[in-house]
Design a protein around this motif. Structure first.
Motif, short mmCIF file in Angstrom:
data_model
loop_
_atom_site.label_atom_id
_atom_site.label_comp_id
_atom_site.label_asym_id
_atom_site.label_seq_id
_atom_site.Cartn_x
_atom_site.Cartn_y
_atom_site.Cartn_z
N GLU A 119 49.62 42.56 42.52
CA GLU A 119 48.40 41.92 42.51
C GLU A 119 48.09 40.69 41.54
O GLU A 119 47.23 40.25 41.74
CB GLU A 119 47.40 43.35 42.07
CG GLU A 119 47.31 44.41 42.50
CD GLU A 119 47.02 44.30 44.32
OE1 GLU A 119 46.03 43.27 44.31
OE2 GLU A 119 47.39 44.86 45.33
N ALA A 124 48.15 37.08 46.48
CA ALA A 124 47.65 38.48 46.59
C ALA A 124 46.23 38.29 46.09
O ALA A 124 45.32 39.00 46.45
CB ALA A 124 48.41 39.58 45.88
N HIS A 125 46.14 37.65 45.01
CA HIS A 125 44.72 37.47 44.40
C HIS A 125 43.85 36.76 45.23
O HIS A 125 42.74 36.87 45.81
CB HIS A 125 44.76 36.66 42.95
CG HIS A 125 43.47 36.96 42.36
ND1 HIS A 125 43.33 35.85 41.27
CD2 HIS A 125 42.45 37.47 42.30
CE1 HIS A 125 42.06 36.03 40.83
NE2 HIS A 125 41.41 37.21 41.38
N THR A 128 42.76 38.87 48.13
CA THR A 128 41.67 39.73 47.93
C THR A 128 40.30 39.26 47.99
O THR A 128 39.28 39.73 48.16
CB THR A 128 41.95 40.29 46.46
OG1 THR A 128 43.20 40.98 46.44
CG2 THR A 128 41.12 41.31 46.03
N ILE A 131 38.85 38.55 51.23
CA ILE A 131 38.32 39.82 51.85
C ILE A 131 36.93 39.96 51.16
O ILE A 131 35.89 40.26 51.77
CB ILE A 131 39.38 40.91 51.60
CG1 ILE A 131 40.50 40.74 52.51
CG2 ILE A 131 38.47 42.10 51.94
CD1 ILE A 131 41.47 41.68 52.34
N ASP A 132 37.00 39.79 49.93
CA ASP A 132 35.67 39.90 48.95
C ASP A 132 34.48 39.06 49.79
O ASP A 132 33.41 39.62 49.75
CB ASP A 132 35.83 39.85 47.62
CG ASP A 132 36.65 40.63 47.04
OD1 ASP A 132 36.56 41.95 47.45
OD2 ASP A 132 37.00 40.65 45.68
N ARG A 178 52.26 38.08 52.81
CA ARG A 178 51.23 39.34 52.05
C ARG A 178 50.64 40.28 52.85
O ARG A 178 50.53 41.34 52.68
CB ARG A 178 50.34 38.67 51.08
CG ARG A 178 49.23 39.09 50.27
CD ARG A 178 49.91 40.25 49.62
NE ARG A 178 49.05 41.26 48.91
CZ ARG A 178 49.33 42.23 47.95
NH1 ARG A 178 50.43 42.54 47.89
NH2 ARG A 178 48.21 42.98 47.26
N VAL A 200 41.29 48.41 51.75
CA VAL A 200 41.06 47.74 50.33
C VAL A 200 39.65 48.40 49.79
O VAL A 200 38.84 48.73 50.63
CB VAL A 200 40.91 46.38 50.23
CG1 VAL A 200 42.40 45.77 50.66
CG2 VAL A 200 40.08 45.86 51.41
N LYS A 201 39.47 48.12 48.51
CA LYS A 201 38.08 48.40 47.83
C LYS A 201 37.37 46.89 47.69
O LYS A 201 37.93 46.32 46.81
CB LYS A 201 38.25 49.20 46.63
CG LYS A 201 37.01 49.99 46.19
CD LYS A 201 37.06 51.13 45.52
CE LYS A 201 35.98 51.97 45.18
NZ LYS A 201 35.84 53.13 44.44
N ALA A 202 36.41 46.83 48.25
CA ALA A 202 35.72 45.49 48.03
C ALA A 202 34.06 45.66 47.80
O ALA A 202 33.58 46.32 48.51
CB ALA A 202 35.71 44.61 49.34
#
Length: 506
Positions: A119, A124-125, A128, A131-132, A178, A200-202
């Motif tokens: 992460e 990777a960041h 994320t 997606i957020d 990734r 994922v959790k968003a």
């Protein structure tokens, strides 16, 4: 006279918070206290809050900003919407991408990935954050399109693709690698199409992501389908059925055995309608089994089977196996071939309620599609309960809606369908809440054909499509276009949106 809440809604939807004010309060703190800074006035920071009397929140905001806080009341929904819109992470995404060194890019091209599975890795960041941002924008899909010199990032919002930002093409390989690692795909294969899935959790919600990757002339293109589990639990009343249409469809679901088919193009909401139908059924006293490709949402009280062609599980073979498991209700993800169609019809005739989707232009087209797949007319007549043809139309944005004059074509088509003249309709003018599109959210447009005695008689006579359609309308069927125009009359959508989605149907 407008209430304080209506006034603050107007502020949050039409007046952009000052960038200087936003920089004083980080997004994490704003979300924690459901508050968004609006403006700086001397030594005062004006803040919209869902709970202006929360002393601890006021102290935290004052301590962080080193300013005196002046509050204005707002609803929690409005504040969270404003936070989603105003706190963008595009700069942070670009910053993380810029942290990917040229050495890492060179090694990625040689299939040697520098720690992409942690992460902490910049790539990777960055993924994320992408997606957020997609979840905040209510996007259903994220497209990564490689071009000649840039990687375009596009979101599909309310059914329409929108360019969001671009990234250097040199970072494409790291980003795609990734995604492949998260989706358990082969990172060394850059030529064959690949599919994968991860979660994922968003923004506090669990999002399932289905990934498809394929090689293009400029590199590998990826599309991420975001599956928000909260939308899987929708009720039939939330889909956009008009009251009379909802009553008709609910009566169809009460029939103990037979086939109910839902049709429409890709992205028309067929799966959502089928899941909402299952949610409306008694899951305690019934054995409900599905066979899907893929299983998009998972339910605790329903037995779901994933199509796996390598293991020999197709819609047809899975359906045969299901019949030996004492089912009451069967959901087939899609009827694609003659074998599946015939087994579905036979299942209905032997005492099962069968729900499925099928590709056709309209409700009558579904009946003809079954005949085209080799199902005998007398079997269709006996087993079919009814058909739902549907489309998705964008809703008018409530923040910027106003009455506007329509084009002559819109006026003419509305008059043809509704039998009344009208030249002005509610339309969205565009604001920050709808990204200046004039639309926010979507609703369903439905056409329901009930297989009554008149339709059965025509089927046995092998009547034409025009005869079947004329009889269905005479029996009270509301066509797709008319259903859409009824929603126009209720100020839900616009004539242009109905024409764009449904008017090609004859």
């Amino acid at each position: 006279m407008s209430s304080p809440i209506e006034e603050i809604k107007n502020i949050l939807s039409k007046q952009s918070p000052e960038p200087e004010a936003l920089r004083l309060i980080p997004e994490t703190l704003a979300r924690k206290h459901v508050a968004i800074p609006l403006a700086i006035e001397g030594n005062i920071l004006r803040v919209a809050m869902a709970n202006p009397s929360d002393i601890l929140a006021l102290e935290a905001l004052a301590s962080w900003s080193q300013m005196r806080i002046e509050t204005e009341a707002a609803t929690q929904e409005e504040v969270l919407e404003a936070i989603d819109f105003n706190y963008k992470n595009y700069e942070e995404i670009e910053k993380q991408i810029s942290n990917i060194t040229l050495a890492e890019v060179a090694k990625a091209d040689k299939q040697i990935i520098i720690d992409p599975n942690t992460e902490a890795a910049p790539v990777a960041h960055a993924l994320t954050l992408i997606i957020d941002e997609a979840v905040k924008a209510r996007a259903s899909d994220v497209h990564l399109h490689p071009g000649e010199d840039i990687l375009r990032v596009r979101f599909r919002i309310d059914g329409t693709l929108q360019d969001m930002f671009s990234l250097p093409l040199t970072t494409m390989t790291q980003l795609i690698s990734r995604i492949k690692i998260m989706g358990k795909m082969n990172i060394a294969d850059h030529h064959r199409p690949q599919d994968g899935q991860f979660s994922v959790k968003a923004k506090g919600r669990l999002i399932d992501i289905r990934v498809s990757i394929i090689a293009t002339v400029y590199g590998e293109m990826a599309v991420l389908r975001l599956l928000d589990k909260s939308t899987a639990t929708l009720n039939l009343t939330e889909l956009g059925f008009l009251p009379e249409s909802l009553a008709t469809y609910e009566n169809m679901l009460k029939v103990p055995y037979g086939v109910i088919l839902v049709s429409g193009p890709t992205g028309a909401g067929k799966t959502t309608t089928l899941y909402a139908s299952l949610n409306s059924l008694d899951q305690t006293s019934r054995n409900i089994i599905t066979v899907e490709d893929p299983v998009e949402y998972r339910f605790s009280n329903i037995n779901q089977i994933q199509v796996n062609t390598r293991a020999g599980i197709t819609f047809a073979s899975g359906l045969r196996s299901i019949l030996r498991l004492d089912p009451d209700v069967i959901l087939i993800g899609e009827i694609r071939d003659a074998e599946t169609a015939n087994i579905a019809i036979q299942s209905a005739l032997t005492g099962h309620l069968v729900l499925s989707s099928i590709h056709a232009n309209d409700s009558v087209g579904v009946v003809l599609r079954l005949l085209d797949l080799g199902v005998e007319p007398f079997l269709v007549s006996s087993a079919l309960i009814g058909v739902v043809a549907q489309r998705m139309a964008r809703r008018i944005c409530s923040h910027c809606a106003q009455v506007s004059k329509a084009s002559p074509e819109e006026t003419m088509i509305y008059a043809q369908e509704m039998g009344e003249e009208k030249e002005e309709f509610m339309q969205g003018t565009g604001c920050k809440s709808c990204s200046n599109s004039g639309y926010r959210g979507r609703t369903g447009i439905f056409e329901i054909l009930v297989n009554n005695d008149n339709i059965k008689s025509l089927l046995l006579k092998e009547a034409s499509a025009s005869e079947l359609r004329a009889q269905a309308i005479e029996d009270g069927m509301v066509t797709l276009v008319k259903d859409g125009m009824k929603k126009v009359k209720k100020n839900v959508t616009t004539p242009a949106e109905v024409m764009r989605n449904a008017y090609t149907v004859v």
